[in-house]
Design a protein around this motif. Structure first.
Motif, PDB file in Angstrom:
ATOM      1  N   LEU A  92       0.829  -1.208   0.000  1.00 54.62           N
ATOM      2  CA  LEU A  92       0.000   0.000   0.000  1.00 54.62           C
ATOM      3  C   LEU A  92       0.862   1.255   0.000  1.00 54.62           C
ATOM      4  N   LEU A  93       1.890   1.268   0.830  1.00 57.98           N
ATOM      5  CA  LEU A  93       2.735   2.453   0.930  1.00 57.98           C
ATOM      6  C   LEU A  93       3.545   2.670  -0.344  1.00 57.98           C
ATOM      7  N   ARG A  94       3.994   1.594  -0.965  1.00 54.71           N
ATOM      8  CA  ARG A  94       4.700   1.753  -2.244  1.00 54.71           C
ATOM      9  C   ARG A  94       3.757   2.299  -3.304  1.00 54.71           C
ATOM     10  N   ARG A  95       2.531   1.853  -3.265  1.00 56.02           N
ATOM     11  CA  ARG A  95       1.534   2.364  -4.213  1.00 56.02           C
ATOM     12  C   ARG A  95       1.296   3.855  -3.986  1.00 56.02           C
ATOM     13  N   MET A  96       1.222   4.267  -2.739  1.00 53.79           N
ATOM     14  CA  MET A  96       1.050   5.685  -2.445  1.00 53.79           C
ATOM     15  C   MET A  96       2.270   6.490  -2.864  1.00 53.79           C
ATOM     16  N   ALA A  97       3.466   5.915  -2.664  1.00 55.63           N
ATOM     17  CA  ALA A  97       4.691   6.621  -3.041  1.00 55.63           C
ATOM     18  C   ALA A  97       4.778   6.846  -4.548  1.00 55.63           C
ATOM     19  N   GLN A  98       4.200   5.939  -5.316  1.00 56.13           N
ATOM     20  CA  GLN A  98       4.184   6.114  -6.766  1.00 56.13           C
ATOM     21  C   GLN A  98       3.401   7.359  -7.183  1.00 56.13           C
ATOM     22  N   GLU A  99       2.410   7.719  -6.384  1.00 58.41           N
ATOM     23  CA  GLU A  99       1.586   8.877  -6.700  1.00 58.41           C
ATOM     24  C   GLU A  99       2.015  10.131  -5.952  1.00 58.41           C
ATOM     25  N   ALA A 100       2.971   9.998  -5.031  1.00 57.31           N
ATOM     26  CA  ALA A 100       3.366  11.114  -4.174  1.00 57.31           C
ATOM     27  C   ALA A 100       4.407  12.001  -4.856  1.00 57.31           C
ATOM     28  N   ASP A 101       4.474  13.222  -4.390  1.00 55.84           N
ATOM     29  CA  ASP A 101       5.552  14.132  -4.784  1.00 55.84           C
ATOM     30  C   ASP A 101       6.678  14.099  -3.765  1.00 55.84           C
ATOM     31  N   VAL A 102       6.327  13.877  -2.507  1.00 56.30           N
ATOM     32  CA  VAL A 102       7.291  13.978  -1.402  1.00 56.30           C
ATOM     33  C   VAL A 102       7.065  12.831  -0.428  1.00 56.30           C
ATOM     34  N   VAL A 103       8.156  12.253   0.048  1.00 51.19           N
ATOM     35  CA  VAL A 103       8.138  11.331   1.195  1.00 51.19           C
ATOM     36  C   VAL A 103       9.026  11.937   2.270  1.00 51.19           C
ATOM     37  N   VAL A 104       8.536  11.961   3.504  1.00 51.89           N
ATOM     38  CA  VAL A 104       9.337  12.397   4.646  1.00 51.89           C
ATOM     39  C   VAL A 104       9.365  11.269   5.665  1.00 51.89           C
ATOM     40  N   GLU A 105      10.576  10.901   6.131  1.00 52.29           N
ATOM     41  CA  GLU A 105      10.686   9.822   7.117  1.00 52.29           C
ATOM     42  C   GLU A 105      11.807  10.158   8.091  1.00 52.29           C
ATOM     43  N   ASN A 106      11.682   9.635   9.313  1.00 51.44           N
ATOM     44  CA  ASN A 106      12.754   9.828  10.294  1.00 51.44           C
ATOM     45  C   ASN A 106      13.085   8.534  11.033  1.00 51.44           C
ATOM     46  N   PHE A 107      13.175   7.455  10.260  1.00 51.96           N
ATOM     47  CA  PHE A 107      13.633   6.181  10.798  1.00 51.96           C
ATOM     48  C   PHE A 107      15.159   6.195  10.926  1.00 51.96           C
ATOM     49  N   LYS A 108      15.695   5.262  11.685  1.00 42.01           N
ATOM     50  CA  LYS A 108      17.143   5.145  11.791  1.00 42.01           C
ATOM     51  C   LYS A 108      17.735   4.898  10.404  1.00 42.01           C
TER      52      LYS A 108
END
Length: 412
Positions: A92-108
């Motif tokens: 699901l998240l990869r599918r959303m990333a395909q349509e996104a302009d920006v991803v923000v994450e703060n994992f290690k």
């Protein structure tokens, strides 16, 4: 939700961040009109949902189990609950990333690679993606693998060494700032970097990777204190509320409390001296220039401290208000929200929320961004956990049966 009037209308942000620096960044983007979907863990959600007290109150005035901390940095977003460890959740998240302009994450560092949600994996799906990683210490260097928190970085970068009273003074010793300033500045720097990357994409058609580190930001916001050290080799010391390069620029005791006097140039000092009944001080060679005042600070304070105690705080403010001499009270936060200028600027916003959890309104601080043609809009309050899960999934084309199947599988 109507994003059509915002400066970032049409920009889709997949927010995989939590706590403060990342959410502060994405709230800025959301305030400017971006459609931000905040991804949270089912049942648990963002860590800060549980950082209380204080807690939000329901319509009857009773504490809920929802911490007010979360509300500070998550308005104008939609909350989607997804189990990132579940294969269907990852899909699901990869599918959303395909349509996104920006991803923000703060994992290690490297933490999302195991889920196929790291930059290199998502770039292959969406070359136009702007991907921002926020960590304590960056993607390289000997500390890259360490977890980083604001307090640790305030200590490590030297900020605490210049905050607080001098060692020999009452209450002396290093202090953290009253809010997590490194996290907040990191969020602001990250939003600036994202806007720059989106602008560059207009020319190249390609997205890019952004590596933001709390330590880098902590060093950067040392500003004049860092440049002073680099110019002289002498490490700045704590001096309470005294400014190291300006005088008088500090708090003073008055007859009924304290007042802040912030004199930044010689003209202001001369006007202060005239208004206070001591015009000769402004011509005294010890005090006539700012450099002289800084060098002769003990002599200046020996004269000013007893003088400032001869009037009340309100009397000093009234005396200097029309003299263009910066002078003001030292407010509590309650007093600040009651200040007439704060009220006039509408700096408190009360946002309605209809999430079925008894919380009717969530109050917050207005965005300081004032754009004349594309103003900030307040479209919705900080969301309840998973409040928009069905809405977001329907936007991906999933029907009710598919959503129910994902819930049954534990993916959302």
């Amino acid at each position: 939700m109507n994003h059509s009037t915002g400066a970032l209308s049409g920009i889709k942000v997949l927010d995989l961040s939590r706590v403060l620096a990342g959410p502060w960044c994405t709230q800025t983007l959301a305030d400017l009109g971006a459609d931000v979907v905040k991804v949270e863990r089912p049942q648990a959600g963002d860590d800060t949902r549980h950082w209380g007290p204080p807690f939000l109150k329901d319509s009857a005035g009773n504490d809920t189990r929802q911490a007010s901390y979360f509300a500070a940095c998550n308005r104008n977003k939609r909350s989607l609950t997804v189990d990132m460890a579940h294969p269907e959740g990852q899909a699901l998240l990869r599918r959303m990333a395909q349509e996104a302009d920006v991803v923000v994450e703060n994992f290690k560092t490297g933490g999302l690679a195991q889920y196929g949600l790291d930059y290199e994996s998502l770039k292959r799906l969406n070359p136009r993606l702007v991907y921002c990683s926020i960590t304590g210490f960056g993607q390289d260097g000997p500390y890259a693998e360490r977890a980083g928190y604001d307090l640790m970085v305030q200590a490590l970068c030297g900020l605490m060494s210049i905050t607080g009273h001098a060692d020999g003074a009452p209450g002396g010793g290093p202090l953290r700032m009253g809010v997590a300033v490194v996290d907040l500045f990191t969020g602001l720097y990250a939003s600036n970097a994202i806007l720059a990357a989106l602008h560059a994409r207009n020319a190249t058609g390609e997205g890019q990777y952004i590596d933001m580190a709390l330590l880098d930001v902590g060093m950067a916001v040392l500003a004049n204190q860092a440049s002073g050290f680099l110019a002289t080799g002498a490490a700045p010391q704590r001096a309470g509320n005294i400014h190291p390069s300006l005088a008088p620029y500090q708090d003073f005791a008055t007859s009924d409390g304290n007042v802040l006097l912030a004199i930044g140039n010689d003209g202001q000092f001369q006007r202060f001296c005239a208004a206070a009944g001591h015009p000769a001080w402004g011509q005294d060679e010890r005090f006539a220039t700012n450099t002289a005042r800084v060098r002769n600070r003990p002599d200046l304070l020996a004269l000013m401290e007893p003088l400032m105690r001869t009037r009340t705080t309100a009397e000093w403010i009234m005396l200097l208000e029309d003299k263009a001499v910066p002078c003001g009270p030292i407010n509590t936060i309650a007093q600040a929200f009651d200040d007439p200028q704060v009220r006039a600027r509408g700096l408190r916003v009360d946002l309605p929320r209809d999430a079925g959890d008894g919380i009717a309104t969530v109050s917050g601080v207005a965005s300081p961004l004032r754009l004349s043609a594309t103003p900030v809009t307040y479209r919705n309050a900080p969301p309840a956990l998973g409040q928009h899960t069905d809405e977001v999934l329907r936007g991906l084309g999933l029907d009710s049966a598919a959503i129910a199947a994902l819930r049954a599988a534990g993916a959302v």
